[in-house]
Design a protein around this motif. Sequence first.
Motif, PDB file in Angstrom:
ATOM      1  N   UNK A 352       0.361  -1.448   0.698  1.00 33.89           N
ATOM      2  CA  UNK A 352       0.286   0.046   0.041  1.00 33.89           C
ATOM      3  C   UNK A 352       0.709   1.177   0.485  1.00 33.89           C
ATOM      4  N   UNK A 353       2.119   0.626   0.611  1.00 36.55           N
ATOM      5  CA  UNK A 353       2.927   2.064   0.944  1.00 36.55           C
ATOM      6  C   UNK A 353       3.384   2.863  -0.453  1.00 36.55           C
ATOM      7  N   UNK A 354       3.924   1.548  -0.963  1.00 30.38           N
ATOM      8  CA  UNK A 354       4.201   1.410  -3.022  1.00 30.38           C
ATOM      9  C   UNK A 354       2.990   2.164  -3.304  1.00 30.38           C
ATOM     10  N   UNK A 355       2.290   2.119  -3.452  1.00 30.77           N
ATOM     11  CA  UNK A 355       1.111   2.822  -4.076  1.00 30.77           C
ATOM     12  C   UNK A 355       0.823   3.802  -3.985  1.00 30.77           C
ATOM     13  N   UNK A 356       0.539   4.169  -2.769  1.00 31.25           N
ATOM     14  CA  UNK A 356       0.446   5.794  -2.337  1.00 31.25           C
ATOM     15  C   UNK A 356       2.185   6.292  -2.143  1.00 31.25           C
ATOM     16  N   UNK A 357       3.072   5.859  -2.483  1.00 30.82           N
ATOM     17  CA  UNK A 357       4.303   6.572  -2.363  1.00 30.82           C
ATOM     18  C   UNK A 357       4.803   7.466  -1.994  1.00 30.82           C
ATOM     19  N   UNK A 358       4.467   6.338  -0.360  1.00 34.70           N
ATOM     20  CA  UNK A 358       5.180   6.905   0.381  1.00 34.70           C
ATOM     21  C   UNK A 358       6.383   6.184   0.851  1.00 34.70           C
ATOM     22  N   UNK A 359       7.390   7.646   1.472  1.00 29.07           N
ATOM     23  CA  UNK A 359       8.754   7.294   1.686  1.00 29.07           C
ATOM     24  C   UNK A 359       8.967   7.558   3.128  1.00 29.07           C
ATOM     25  N   UNK A 360      10.260   6.848   3.422  1.00 34.03           N
ATOM     26  CA  UNK A 360      10.455   7.601   5.339  1.00 34.03           C
ATOM     27  C   UNK A 360      11.376   6.823   4.815  1.00 34.03           C
ATOM     28  N   UNK A 361      11.917   7.030   6.912  1.00 37.27           N
ATOM     29  CA  UNK A 361      13.262   7.068   7.432  1.00 37.27           C
ATOM     30  C   UNK A 361      12.376   6.120   8.839  1.00 37.27           C
ATOM     31  N   UNK A 362      12.519   5.348   9.242  1.00 37.59           N
ATOM     32  CA  UNK A 362      12.653   4.315  10.681  1.00 37.59           C
ATOM     33  C   UNK A 362      12.991   4.550  11.720  1.00 37.59           C
ATOM     34  N   UNK A 363      13.873   4.984  12.580  1.00 34.79           N
ATOM     35  CA  UNK A 363      14.257   4.635  14.192  1.00 34.79           C
ATOM     36  C   UNK A 363      14.252   3.278  14.328  1.00 34.79           C
ATOM     37  N   UNK A 364      14.504   2.465  14.288  1.00 37.19           N
ATOM     38  CA  UNK A 364      13.810   1.418  15.443  1.00 37.19           C
ATOM     39  C   UNK A 364      15.115   0.704  16.641  1.00 37.19           C
ATOM     40  N   UNK A 365      14.080   1.433  18.065  1.00 39.67           N
ATOM     41  CA  UNK A 365      15.378   1.067  18.665  1.00 39.67           C
ATOM     42  C   UNK A 365      14.804   0.010  20.041  1.00 39.67           C
ATOM     43  N   UNK A 366      15.976  -0.465  20.685  1.00 31.22           N
ATOM     44  CA  UNK A 366      15.377  -1.404  21.429  1.00 31.22           C
ATOM     45  C   UNK A 366      16.457  -2.012  22.641  1.00 31.22           C
ATOM     46  N   UNK A 367      15.969  -2.610  23.672  1.00 32.42           N
ATOM     47  CA  UNK A 367      16.808  -3.002  24.624  1.00 32.42           C
ATOM     48  C   UNK A 367      17.595  -4.217  24.223  1.00 32.42           C
ATOM     49  N   UNK A 368      19.449  -4.147  24.110  1.00 31.78           N
ATOM     50  CA  UNK A 368      20.050  -5.595  24.365  1.00 31.78           C
ATOM     51  C   UNK A 368      20.742  -6.024  25.794  1.00 31.78           C
ATOM     52  N   UNK A 369      19.765  -7.085  26.283  1.00 30.29           N
ATOM     53  CA  UNK A 369      20.075  -6.948  28.066  1.00 30.29           C
ATOM     54  C   UNK A 369      21.229  -8.059  28.269  1.00 30.29           C
ATOM     55  N   UNK A 370      21.897  -8.331  28.781  1.00 32.63           N
ATOM     56  CA  UNK A 370      22.979  -9.119  30.023  1.00 32.63           C
ATOM     57  C   UNK A 370      23.174 -10.189  29.152  1.00 32.63           C
ATOM     58  N   UNK A 371      22.036 -11.459  29.212  1.00 34.37           N
ATOM     59  CA  UNK A 371      22.056 -12.333  28.580  1.00 34.37           C
ATOM     60  C   UNK A 371      21.551 -12.563  27.244  1.00 34.37           C
ATOM     61  N   UNK A 372      21.707 -11.198  26.126  1.00 34.63           N
ATOM     62  CA  UNK A 372      21.187 -10.611  24.818  1.00 34.63           C
ATOM     63  C   UNK A 372      20.054 -10.817  23.793  1.00 34.63           C
ATOM     64  N   UNK A 373      19.140 -10.541  25.059  1.00 33.80           N
ATOM     65  CA  UNK A 373      17.634 -11.206  24.793  1.00 33.80           C
ATOM     66  C   UNK A 373      17.321  -9.225  24.303  1.00 33.80           C
ATOM     67  N   UNK A 374      16.665  -9.430  22.748  1.00 35.42           N
ATOM     68  CA  UNK A 374      15.532  -8.828  23.018  1.00 35.42           C
ATOM     69  C   UNK A 374      14.653  -7.691  23.911  1.00 35.42           C
ATOM     70  N   UNK A 375      14.491  -6.199  24.381  1.00 33.41           N
ATOM     71  CA  UNK A 375      13.003  -5.990  24.806  1.00 33.41           C
ATOM     72  C   UNK A 375      12.919  -4.748  24.448  1.00 33.41           C
ATOM     73  N   UNK A 376      11.824  -3.646  25.086  1.00 34.48           N
ATOM     74  CA  UNK A 376      11.925  -2.332  25.104  1.00 34.48           C
ATOM     75  C   UNK A 376      12.471  -2.050  23.602  1.00 34.48           C
ATOM     76  N   UNK A 377      11.633  -2.320  22.429  1.00 38.57           N
ATOM     77  CA  UNK A 377      11.205  -2.675  20.781  1.00 38.57           C
ATOM     78  C   UNK A 377      10.898  -0.738  21.055  1.00 38.57           C
ATOM     79  N   UNK A 378      10.881  -0.150  20.193  1.00 38.66           N
ATOM     80  CA  UNK A 378      10.075   1.301  20.727  1.00 38.66           C
ATOM     81  C   UNK A 378      11.227   2.447  18.841  1.00 38.66           C
ATOM     82  N   UNK A 379       9.526   3.012  18.743  1.00 36.88           N
ATOM     83  CA  UNK A 379      10.167   4.008  17.311  1.00 36.88           C
ATOM     84  C   UNK A 379      10.511   4.878  17.854  1.00 36.88           C
TER      85      UNK A 379
END
Length: 450
Positions: A352-379
């Motif tokens: 749908x984004x291609x069809x409407x010709x939407x572009x953009x940049x998204x900065x996705x952040x997350x935490x990497x715990x001491x054991x390597x687990x990922x959490x707290x996903x955030x744009x």
Amino acid sequence: MVYYSFQVQFYWLFFYLLYAALLSRETFFHLNRAYLLTGLAAGLVFPLIRWDAHPAAAEVVMQPFIVTASAVKTAAEGFSDRWIPMVFLTIYLAGAAVQFIRLIVGLRQIARLAGLGVREQHGNLTVIRLEDEHQPSFSFLRWVFIPAGLSEQEGAEKIIRHEISHCRQLHSLDVLFVSALQIAFWWSPLIYLYRRSLQNVHEYLADRSVLKIASVRQYAGLLVRQTQPLQQISFANHFIHSLIKKRILMMTKKRSSYWSAAKYSLVVPFALALTFAFGKSARPASSKPFSGIAASPIESAPTARPLPTRVLKTPTDTTIVPSGPADEKPEFPGGQEALFKYLGDNIKYPKESRKRRYEGIVYVGFNVGKGGDLSDFLIKKALINVNDTVIVINNVTEGKIARVDVINSDKDIEEEALRVIKKMPRWTPARLNGIPVPASYVIPIRFKLE
């Protein structure tokens, strides 16, 4: 690991300079031996000490990952700088391998000589007389090797006593310890200085035991007569030693006074102050960890001409772990190239984004715990070009995208970026002084129409 290695060198240099300036000329040989060994061990341990109650986290921003309508590529495409660390790693491993092989060859040489000679028991020690008269006397662990033809006129009793002293004081263990460090730190000149100083102290200690049955004049003459350019095994304790003059000077030197022993106490406050300084803040707060891969600041808009801007936020404007110092960045399994491949295999440009010709940049952040687990996903930030308007979306937490009042905006781009990031496997955690620490990571993903 690199930062830890240089911290080790700093501590080693500090301890060695104190030794060379204050302690090396003293006749407290047992204390000097203990000092050198403790200095080496402390240099390995002190960089690992942290005084902070909670270790600082690190935030890493990788290079933008570009998704196009026809294909997926990265800003690091054609990135060729990885060969530089590979070259250094190859050189390091080659040097370590040479030192390891040298150690193994020396041990095998000693084992071979032990099987050739005639053995004599001296308590729990074994004296091995070798047929090769050109082989110098030496000792290793509980073996003493001397030429078979060595006579009393040539000082056999004094030489054997010297080597037995090496064995009983376990000097070979010191040399093996330094040899192991030399494998890991073969590139450091300091390890060779410590090795030479320890060997000197070993000789002073063994010489002192001989002086209980011989005069300085007799023994010094024996040392001079026995000095000749013979083949030596590098990590064995040899009766023949290159620094004969230094040994003779130490024999004739007046014993150090007990007041001189106070110099050793000066090391303690200096060492504690350094350890506290390094442990409190391993790097300046203003430094940017992992700047070698850090991307440029967040871009103003994915377009060439100025556009109207609208800023939208969720009701809960959250942030992830604050940035701080770290030695090693968190890493996707297999490294950055594997991460790029994962993103390329999984991210799709929303239809749908291609069809409407939407572009953009998204900065996705997350935490990497001491054991390597990922959490707290955030744009952390998203800049979407929608109908000639740049929609700026800040701090969108997981599950909140649908509640953002994005008029004429396109949630598909943000949701696709977040979907793929959430599916990532466990990472290798960041490390500070070799200890796993929590960290935050930001992956910029650009959706661009060609």
